[in-house]
Design an enzyme around this catalytic site. Structure first.
Site, PDB file in Angstrom:
ATOM      1  N   ARG A  74       0.607  -1.333   0.248  1.00  0.00           N
ATOM      2  CA  ARG A  74       0.311   0.288  -0.001  1.00  0.00           C
ATOM      3  C   ARG A  74       1.392   1.196   0.102  1.00  0.00           C
ATOM      4  O   ARG A  74       2.155   0.800   0.972  1.00  0.00           O
ATOM      5  CB  ARG A  74      -0.747   0.219   1.474  1.00  0.00           C
ATOM      6  CG  ARG A  74      -1.565  -0.936   1.101  1.00  0.00           C
ATOM      7  CD  ARG A  74      -2.826  -0.389   0.453  1.00  0.00           C
ATOM      8  NE  ARG A  74      -4.344  -1.337   0.258  1.00  0.00           N
ATOM      9  CZ  ARG A  74      -3.909  -2.746  -0.426  1.00  0.00           C
ATOM     10  NH1 ARG A  74      -3.864  -2.643  -1.588  1.00  0.00           N
ATOM     11  NH2 ARG A  74      -5.606  -3.433  -0.306  1.00  0.00           N
TER      12      ARG A  74
ATOM     13  N   GLU B 192      -3.072   7.763  -3.701  1.00  0.00           N
ATOM     14  CA  GLU B 192      -4.211   7.401  -5.009  1.00  0.00           C
ATOM     15  C   GLU B 192      -5.276   7.767  -5.867  1.00  0.00           C
ATOM     16  O   GLU B 192      -5.932   8.462  -3.649  1.00  0.00           O
ATOM     17  CB  GLU B 192      -3.968   5.914  -5.136  1.00  0.00           C
ATOM     18  CG  GLU B 192      -3.272   4.684  -5.575  1.00  0.00           C
ATOM     19  CD  GLU B 192      -3.366   3.305  -5.420  1.00  0.00           C
ATOM     20  OE1 GLU B 192      -4.148   2.877  -5.346  1.00  0.00           O
ATOM     21  OE2 GLU B 192      -1.935   2.727  -4.342  1.00  0.00           O
TER      22      GLU B 192
ATOM     23  N   HIS C  45      -1.780  -0.116  -9.888  1.00  0.00           N
ATOM     24  CA  HIS C  45      -2.531  -0.868  -8.762  1.00  0.00           C
ATOM     25  C   HIS C  45      -2.976  -1.551  -9.299  1.00  0.00           C
ATOM     26  O   HIS C  45      -4.335  -2.216  -9.639  1.00  0.00           O
ATOM     27  CB  HIS C  45      -3.418   0.585  -8.071  1.00  0.00           C
ATOM     28  CG  HIS C  45      -3.472  -0.550  -6.495  1.00  0.00           C
ATOM     29  ND1 HIS C  45      -3.861   0.598  -5.567  1.00  0.00           N
ATOM     30  CD2 HIS C  45      -3.620  -1.685  -6.260  1.00  0.00           C
ATOM     31  CE1 HIS C  45      -4.428  -0.730  -4.520  1.00  0.00           C
ATOM     32  NE2 HIS C  45      -3.763  -1.947  -5.135  1.00  0.00           N
TER      33      HIS C  45
END
Ligand code: NAP
Ligand code: GLV
Length: 324
Positions: A235, A264, A282
């Protein structure tokens, strides 16, 4: 009729399986659903299917009038306030295992791409600059025989380490606990500082929690070898992105392969202009097979919840305070 709200389009085959469970509404736009719209659309549904980047926080959960289950389309669930869901008696599930190998493949794809400068090479050829083999062109790092450090020895971390055996790598790992599975592939347990000091490649495979926030900060980066490559498929906020940019610019480390970002879908602009950096959107689990299996798990979890059974991937079974 039950109602299901999906925060982003999914494979058609998954949506049609979901339709066998009830009426399905999908937020079909390209962007992340705005919070206000999300709060409106979860109001009268029985199930919500979110994914990373769409925060199901206490405000959103407080709008859910009849929701039974939040079935995350992901294994990582830091986007969901589990306590808030548990307080309301809402089940929370995720999609473990089925995406492990796909995500480990992507971590390796990033390692290889950064070390051997694949993206730079591709660009070079497409720009028409290739004039024949040049002994000085795009020299990179060896992978075979080097040291790989895995941070977070869970399903994906172990799968990343396992691939290192084929590259005859020395394997190190750091996790809160020791883990048999990763030790059986030959990885040695070390503390985080030792891992950072001794690894040529560092792969981050921890979940995002309060403890892992900025686990890789300026101090951690300073411990790494100057030829080291950092790969983050975990992450974004596990890494202090600003400190990473500084470390890359000043040569503290050699390169980075990133699939996830601190804010993000925003990406620190400086990362885009750095050469020894490969960026992916991602897409760790983005093989057709993994995404299909994730969808099937979501369907299974929702079906079980609708039938009054315990969903196979329940995360908050012991914390639910109100049963349906
Ligand atoms: P997992 O099996 O739960 O593995 C995570 C491991 O991290 C755990 O085994 C845990 O081991 C360790 N850990 C937890 N907190 C830690 C800490 N503070 N310090 C050190 N180690 C810690 O999960 P997974 O299936 O491998 O997935 C890992 C993460 O990858 C997910 O949470 C998700 O965020 C990310 N992911 C990203 C993508 C993508 O598309 N890029 C795809 C899938 C998953 P201990 O018992 O030792 O704590
Ligand atoms: C994707 O990021 C996941 O956690 O599955």
């Amino acid at each position: 009729m039950r109602k299901i709200f999906v925060v982003r389009r999914l494979l058609d085959v998954v949506l049609s399986e979901l339709r066998s469970l009830g009426e399905v509404e999908v937020y079909n736009k390209e962007d992340v659903i705005p919070k206000e719209e999300l709060m409106e659309r979860v109001r009268d549904v029985d199930a919500v299917v979110p994914l990373p980047g769409v925060d199901i926080d206490r405000d959103v959960i407080s709008c859910m009038r009849k929701c039974i289950i939040i079935a995350n389309y992901a294994v990582g669930y830091n986007n969901i306030d589990i306590d808030a869901a548990s307080d309301r008696g809402i089940l929370v599930t995720n999609t473990p295992d089925v995406l492990t190998e796909a995500t480990a493949d992507l971590a390796w794809a990033l390692m290889l791409a950064v070390a051997r400068r694949i993206v730079e090479g591709d660009r070079f050829v497409r720009e028409g600059r290739f004039k024949g083999m040049d002994p000085l062109l795009l020299l990179g790092e060896d992978i075979y025989g080097k040291t790989l450090g895995v941070v977070g020895a869970g399903r994906i971390g172990t799968a990343v380490a396992r691939r290192g055996v084929g590259f005859d790598m020395r394997l190190l790992y750091y996790s809160r606990h020791r883990h048999d599975k990763i030790e059986r592939v030959g990885a040695e347990y070390v503390d985080l500082s030792t891992l950072l000091k001794e690894s040529d490649f560092v792969s981050l495979n921890v979940p995002y929690t309060k403890e892992t926030h900025h686990l890789i900060n300026a101090k951690a980066l300073a411990l790494m070898k100057s030829n080291a490559i950092l790969v983050n498929t975990a992450r974004g906020p596990v890494v202090d992105e600003k400190a990473l940019v500084d470390a890359l610019k000043s040569g503290v480390i050699r390169g980075a392969g990133l699939d996830v970002y601190e804010r993000e879908p925003e990406v620190t602009p400086e990362l885009m202009s750095l050469q020894r950096v490969v960026l992916t959107p991602h897409m760790g689990s983005a093989s057709y097979r993994a995404r299909l299996k994730m969808g099937k798990l979501v369907v299974k979890n929702i079906r079980a919840a609708f039938d009054g059974e315990v969903p196979p991937n329940l995360l908050n079974g012991s914390r639910i305070r109100k049963s349906h």
